[in-house]
Motif scaffolding. Structure first.
Motif, PDB file in Angstrom:
ATOM      1  N   ARG A 259     -17.033   5.238  46.972  1.00 36.51           N
ATOM      2  CA  ARG A 259     -16.721   5.163  48.405  1.00 36.51           C
ATOM      3  C   ARG A 259     -15.304   5.646  48.698  1.00 36.51           C
ATOM      4  N   LEU A 260     -14.365   5.309  47.834  1.00 40.00           N
ATOM      5  CA  LEU A 260     -12.997   5.778  48.029  1.00 40.00           C
ATOM      6  C   LEU A 260     -12.929   7.298  47.887  1.00 40.00           C
ATOM      7  N   GLU A 261     -13.647   7.846  46.913  1.00 36.53           N
ATOM      8  CA  GLU A 261     -13.677   9.300  46.742  1.00 36.53           C
ATOM      9  C   GLU A 261     -14.331   9.973  47.946  1.00 36.53           C
ATOM     10  N   VAL A 262     -15.391   9.380  48.464  1.00 33.31           N
ATOM     11  CA  VAL A 262     -16.040   9.906  49.671  1.00 33.31           C
ATOM     12  C   VAL A 262     -15.058   9.904  50.836  1.00 33.31           C
ATOM     13  N   ALA A 263     -14.337   8.808  51.020  1.00 38.83           N
ATOM     14  CA  ALA A 263     -13.348   8.723  52.106  1.00 38.83           C
ATOM     15  C   ALA A 263     -12.286   9.797  51.950  1.00 38.83           C
ATOM     16  N   LYS A 264     -11.814  10.003  50.739  1.00 34.37           N
ATOM     17  CA  LYS A 264     -10.800  11.032  50.489  1.00 34.37           C
ATOM     18  C   LYS A 264     -11.337  12.407  50.863  1.00 34.37           C
ATOM     19  N   MET A 265     -12.559  12.698  50.447  1.00 32.61           N
ATOM     20  CA  MET A 265     -13.138  14.006  50.742  1.00 32.61           C
ATOM     21  C   MET A 265     -13.416  14.180  52.231  1.00 32.61           C
ATOM     22  N   LEU A 266     -13.839  13.122  52.911  1.00 31.55           N
ATOM     23  CA  LEU A 266     -14.044  13.212  54.359  1.00 31.55           C
ATOM     24  C   LEU A 266     -12.735  13.517  55.073  1.00 31.55           C
ATOM     25  N   THR A 267     -11.649  12.883  54.645  1.00 34.97           N
ATOM     26  CA  THR A 267     -10.355  13.141  55.288  1.00 34.97           C
ATOM     27  C   THR A 267      -9.853  14.548  54.999  1.00 34.97           C
ATOM     28  N   GLU A 268     -10.401  15.161  53.951  1.00 36.82           N
ATOM     29  CA  GLU A 268     -10.062  16.545  53.610  1.00 36.82           C
ATOM     30  C   GLU A 268     -11.044  17.534  54.243  1.00 36.82           C
ATOM     31  N   SER A 269     -11.913  17.040  55.139  1.00 34.96           N
ATOM     32  CA  SER A 269     -12.873  17.843  55.902  1.00 34.96           C
ATOM     33  C   SER A 269     -13.972  18.493  55.078  1.00 34.96           C
ATOM     34  N   HIS A 270     -14.343  17.874  53.970  1.00 33.36           N
ATOM     35  CA  HIS A 270     -15.487  18.363  53.209  1.00 33.36           C
ATOM     36  C   HIS A 270     -16.770  18.039  53.981  1.00 33.36           C
ATOM     37  N   THR A 271     -17.799  18.836  53.755  1.00 33.08           N
ATOM     38  CA  THR A 271     -19.079  18.583  54.404  1.00 33.08           C
ATOM     39  C   THR A 271     -19.828  17.476  53.667  1.00 33.08           C
ATOM     40  N   TYR A 272     -20.787  16.864  54.366  1.00 35.11           N
ATOM     41  CA  TYR A 272     -21.610  15.833  53.738  1.00 35.11           C
ATOM     42  C   TYR A 272     -22.305  16.382  52.501  1.00 35.11           C
ATOM     43  N   LEU A 273     -22.826  17.608  52.598  1.00 30.06           N
ATOM     44  CA  LEU A 273     -23.535  18.216  51.469  1.00 30.06           C
ATOM     45  C   LEU A 273     -22.613  18.391  50.275  1.00 30.06           C
ATOM     46  N   ASP A 274     -21.416  18.872  50.518  1.00 33.98           N
ATOM     47  CA  ASP A 274     -20.429  19.051  49.450  1.00 33.98           C
ATOM     48  C   ASP A 274     -20.071  17.694  48.818  1.00 33.98           C
ATOM     49  N   ILE A 275     -19.875  16.695  49.654  1.00 31.61           N
ATOM     50  CA  ILE A 275     -19.517  15.357  49.164  1.00 31.61           C
ATOM     51  C   ILE A 275     -20.661  14.779  48.341  1.00 31.61           C
ATOM     52  N   ALA A 276     -21.880  14.910  48.847  1.00 32.00           N
ATOM     53  CA  ALA A 276     -23.046  14.404  48.117  1.00 32.00           C
ATOM     54  C   ALA A 276     -23.171  15.091  46.765  1.00 32.00           C
ATOM     55  N   ASP A 277     -22.973  16.415  46.734  1.00 29.14           N
ATOM     56  CA  ASP A 277     -23.056  17.162  45.467  1.00 29.14           C
ATOM     57  C   ASP A 277     -21.996  16.723  44.472  1.00 29.14           C
ATOM     58  N   LYS A 278     -20.765  16.556  44.940  1.00 25.02           N
ATOM     59  CA  LYS A 278     -19.650  16.259  44.033  1.00 25.02           C
ATOM     60  C   LYS A 278     -19.562  14.793  43.618  1.00 25.02           C
ATOM     61  N   THR A 279     -20.032  13.878  44.473  1.00 28.05           N
ATOM     62  CA  THR A 279     -19.882  12.450  44.166  1.00 28.05           C
ATOM     63  C   THR A 279     -21.195  11.761  43.792  1.00 28.05           C
ATOM     64  N   GLY A 280     -22.306  12.367  44.185  1.00 27.18           N
ATOM     65  CA  GLY A 280     -23.597  11.722  43.975  1.00 27.18           C
ATOM     66  C   GLY A 280     -23.911  10.675  45.030  1.00 27.18           C
ATOM     67  N   ALA A 281     -23.053  10.541  46.029  1.00 28.35           N
ATOM     68  CA  ALA A 281     -23.268   9.562  47.094  1.00 28.35           C
ATOM     69  C   ALA A 281     -24.409  10.008  47.995  1.00 28.35           C
ATOM     70  N   SER A 282     -25.155   9.046  48.498  1.00 36.81           N
ATOM     71  CA  SER A 282     -26.220   9.350  49.453  1.00 36.81           C
ATOM     72  C   SER A 282     -25.605   9.679  50.808  1.00 36.81           C
TER      73      SER A 282
END
Length: 97
Positions: free
Chosen positions: A45-68
């Motif tokens: 969740r912390l990694e997802v938050a970091k990536m969201l603040t860096e303007s990554h897309t949901y698809l990119d975040i899901a691919d890189k973190t495995g988060a749903s």
């Protein structure tokens, strides 16, 4: 924080966390108090938050973190409407670099 979370037990837990002095102590305490999956979920969740603040897309975040996408959406909602905890921590971590 929700008023229902402001209990004596939670205060005691946070006091315990604040008593930790270094990363090794954090590993030791959290390995005892949480399951591996709980810790991995929190870190994710912390990694997802970091990536969201860096303007990554949901698809990119899901691919890189495995988060749903549900987890990503929940974290995004916290970033936008929460208590600013993620923002506070991420800013502090960035300053330490």
């Amino acid at each position: 924080m929700s008023k229902t979370l402001r209990t004596e037990a939670m205060s005691q837990f946070f006091e315990a966390v604040l008593s930790l002095e270094n990363e090794e102590e954090c590993f030791r305490f959290f390995e005892d108090i949480c399951t591996v999956n709980e810790l991995l979920s929190i870190a994710q969740r912390l990694e997802v938050a970091k990536m969201l603040t860096e303007s990554h897309t949901y698809l990119d975040i899901a691919d890189k973190t495995g988060a749903s996408t549900a987890t990503i959406s929940r974290v995004n909602r916290s970033l936008n409407y929460g208590s600013d905890g993620y923002t506070m921590v991420l800013e502090r971590m960035q300053k330490e670099k």
